[in-house]
Structure formats: C-alpha cells, structure tokens
Write an enzyme that holds these catalytic residues in place. Structure first.
Site, mmCIF file in Angstrom:
data_model
loop_
_atom_site.group_PDB
_atom_site.id
_atom_site.type_symbol
_atom_site.label_atom_id
_atom_site.label_comp_id
_atom_site.label_asym_id
_atom_site.label_seq_id
_atom_site.Cartn_x
_atom_site.Cartn_y
_atom_site.Cartn_z
ATOM 1 N N ALA A 170 38.301 41.125 41.873
ATOM 2 C CA ALA A 170 37.772 40.416 43.041
ATOM 3 C C ALA A 170 38.124 41.161 44.327
ATOM 4 C CB ALA A 170 38.313 38.984 43.081
ATOM 5 N N ASP A 171 39.367 41.611 44.423
ATOM 6 C CA ASP A 171 39.783 42.404 45.581
ATOM 7 C C ASP A 171 38.977 43.697 45.676
ATOM 8 O OD1 ASP A 171 41.796 40.910 46.877
ATOM 9 O OD2 ASP A 171 43.277 41.495 45.392
ATOM 10 N N LEU A 172 38.864 44.398 44.555
ATOM 11 C CA LEU A 172 38.191 45.686 44.573
ATOM 12 C C LEU A 172 36.710 45.550 44.907
ATOM 13 C CD1 LEU A 172 39.910 47.247 41.443
ATOM 14 C CD2 LEU A 172 40.406 47.729 43.846
#
Length: 384
Positions: A170-172
């Site tokens: 999700a962050d990436l």
C-alpha cells in the site's frame, strides 16, 4: 544535470515509506531531492529494524530501501528557524512531497495557499492514509491497516484466512502513483506556468489495483475471496507441489492447457477440463491430478520439460536467490553506492531503463544532516 528530471528540485518533507518512495523515484530520474528531517532522530524509519548494520549496528536497512539519491538536511518545523529554512527551500523547489496527517502542515504554517504564495510553480504531492477529505479523511494510515481496509487482505491467502501482502504494497503503490501524478503535473505546468496539488492515498492506491477483483463486484456482483496460490479466473495457473518443492505453472489459454496436459499425461478434453471455465469450476480436482504426476520428479526436471513444451513456468525464489540470479543483475536491479558509514554497498535499483542512456550514477541514502552545509551553500548561491 542528468536524467529526465535533471533540472527538477524536489523538497521531501515526508517520512516512513510512501512519500520517501515517491521522492526516491523522482531522484532516480535525476531530480535533486532534498530530504528535510527532524534533528532529533530524523525520519522514523531510521529506527525501524532489524536488521541494523554498521560498526555500531545503528543503520536501518529499512531506511536504506527508500532514500537513495537524496540529500539530508535537518530542521524542526515547529521552530522559527526551521520554518524559515523550509520557506527558502520552497522558493527554490519544483516539487514538494509530504505525507503528514490532514491539517498538520496547515498548522505548521504551510497551507497550500501559503506554499503557492511562496512559489506559484510548486507542484505539491500530498499522500494520506484514507484521503484528505470524506468522513474518515483524517485517519492515520499505516500499510497493513490500509491493506485490510482496502480489501487487499481479503483476496490474499487461502479461503477464509486473510493475509497481508509480504511487502508494504500500500505504501509503495501510493509512492508510485504519487510520482506518476507529479510527472503529469510537471508536464501540465509547462503549459500553464503554475503548479498544482496532486493527492493520493494508501486507500486509493490499493483500490486502483483491484483489477478483476474490483469488476467482479462492481459489474458481476460477486465478492471475491482468497484462493491461495491459484488464480481465481484462470486454470491451471498457480503453484504446484512436485517431488522436491513447488513450481509455478501458468496456462493462460486452452492451447497452453493442452500442452500441459500432454506433458503430464492428462486428457485435456475430459469433462470438467475442456475449457477454462470448466477448469476453474473443478480447480481442486485439477490441482490434485496435476500434483499426482508432478510428484514423480523434482523441480529441475519439470521446469526443463515445461520450458521445452513452451509453457510459462518458474520456481519460487527466496530473496537472496533473486539478488544472486544473473537475470536480476543483467537488468540493472542492483546498484553499487558508497555509504559514508557502511562503505561500498549494494542496493535494490530502479525498475526503469532508458535506451541510449548510460547507467545512471546513484548516491547512497544519507546519514542524518549529512548535507546541511552543502544545501545551505546552494541556497545562498541561488539567492545571491
């Protein structure tokens, strides 16, 4: 100047992973990225581990993953001096990246209006957990929370047992989508002369890659579930046990299925197996039939046979095997940098290559405040 963004200056006010990953991507393309960190400890990911490396075992490999090609300067945005430094940097930057909770940057005196007053050409990338507005827009966002809330965990893992994706996806994805938005805003600025705000979130970035899981619900009204290591819409397509471990086989159409069946001694036209729809409906029986034959030999045998038959197949590599694989190295996916504490190290490299350009030179993730003097001298030169 080098790279497509060699004349772009990025002010990175973000921390942890989503924002730093976006800024790192811009740095990979040649932008000058100035990372502003709190003088007391800096980016919190500097403290995330294990593993930690270095003579004092205090360098986080987590931080190293998202901060190559950056300069580090220290400033406390809650102090007049820190805010003054950031104002000077804003005036000289093309892009600002931030992933504060909604409203925090406003309270620090850097609302969108104020930033564009300082620099009308500034492109602002704002990454949040669940969006900057809406009924839950103020929620903090961490990767695993977003994976669960955005439905990704519900379609990962075996039925009824949700799993997080092993990497902080999700962050990436938020970082990748954010960098993509910045590129578009910079291109538009060439026509308008003005910067704009680019917004994305962990929620939006995961929802954006639901792909066929999304349309299964929005169009067909079906709620997708996890099916382990097998594809929900194609069969055979997944991981299968053989004599000494697992291999993966992907038969994307009926012609490829017939090749697999011939190799394994199965009848491709038997009722329940003739079409992809049939095979998906009888996946458990199909997997059992395939694995009965695969059990007779090891991975090397089957991978060679599948390759000779023209069927896409592969093994399941551990991370160390990926980075010692000659194919990985041939694609420039490992880079060598000189770190001020660790010396010469290898890092995972950027995923893009550009024809006709020599391999880019990369710099190591900085130690905290490493470039204070250099950036101040650059500012004074710009302002002189």
């Amino acid at each position: 100047m080098h790279g497509a963004l060699g004349d772009i200056v990025v002010l990175d006010l973000s921390r942890a992973l989503a924002g730093p990953h976006a800024a790192q991507m811009l740095g990979d393309l040649g932008a000058l990225v100035i990372k502003v960190e709190h003088p007391d400890g800096g980016d919190e990911s500097r403290g995330w581990g294990p593993p930690f490396v270095g003579p004092d075992a205090d360098v986080s490999t987590y931080f190293l993953a998202a901060n190559r090609n950056k300069r580090s300067v220290t400033a406390d945005l809650k102090t007049p001096g820190g805010r003054a430094l950031v104002e000077r940097l804003v005036r000289r930057s093309d892009v600002l990246v931030e992933n504060f909770r909604t409203g925090v940057l406003d309270r620090l005196g850097f609302s969108v209006e104020r930033l564009h007053e300082l620099n009308p050409r500034l492109v602002i990338l704002s990454i949040t957990g669940f969006g900057h507005d809406g009924p839950e827009g103020g929620r903090p966002g961490y990767d695993q929370i977003a994976q669960g809330e955005a439905g990704l965990m519900s379609v990962t893992g075996p039925p009824g047992e949700p799993y997080r994706v092993g990497s902080p996806i999700a962050d990436l994805l938020a970082g990748i989508h954010g960098a993509y938005g910045v590129a578009a805003a910079l291109y538009e600025r060439e026509r308008t002369g003005r910067g704009k705000v680019v917004r994305t979130s962990l929620l939006a970035s995961v929802a954006a890659v639901h792909a066929y899981h999304g349309t299964a619900w929005t169009v067909a009204g079906q709620v997708p579930v996890g099916v382990g290591n097998h594809h929900p819409s194609i069969a055979p397509y997944g991981a299968f046990r053989c004599a000494d471990g697992m291999i993966q086989i992907a038969a994307g159409n009926d012609a490829q299925w017939r090749k697999v069946a011939a190799l394994l001694g199965l009848d491709p036209a038997v009722p329940g197996y003739a079409t992809n729809r049939d095979r998906c409906e009888h996946r458990d029986e199909l997997v059992a039939d395939i694995e009965r034959t695969l059990a007779g030999h090891g991975r090397a045998h089957w991978l060679a046979a599948l390759d000779a038959a023209g069927v896409s197949a592969g093994t399941v590599r551990s991370i160390d095997e990926v980075y010692t694989w000659e194919q990985t190295r041939s694609q420039g996916l490992l880079i060598e940098v000189d770190h001020p504490v660790l010396g010469t190290i290898e890092l995972p490299g950027p995923p893009l290559r550009f024809d006709g350009e020599p391999p880019a030179r990369h710099t190591a993730p900085p130690v905290l405040g490493q470039h204070n003097d250099e950036v101040l001298a650059w500012l004074e030169e710009c302002e002189g």
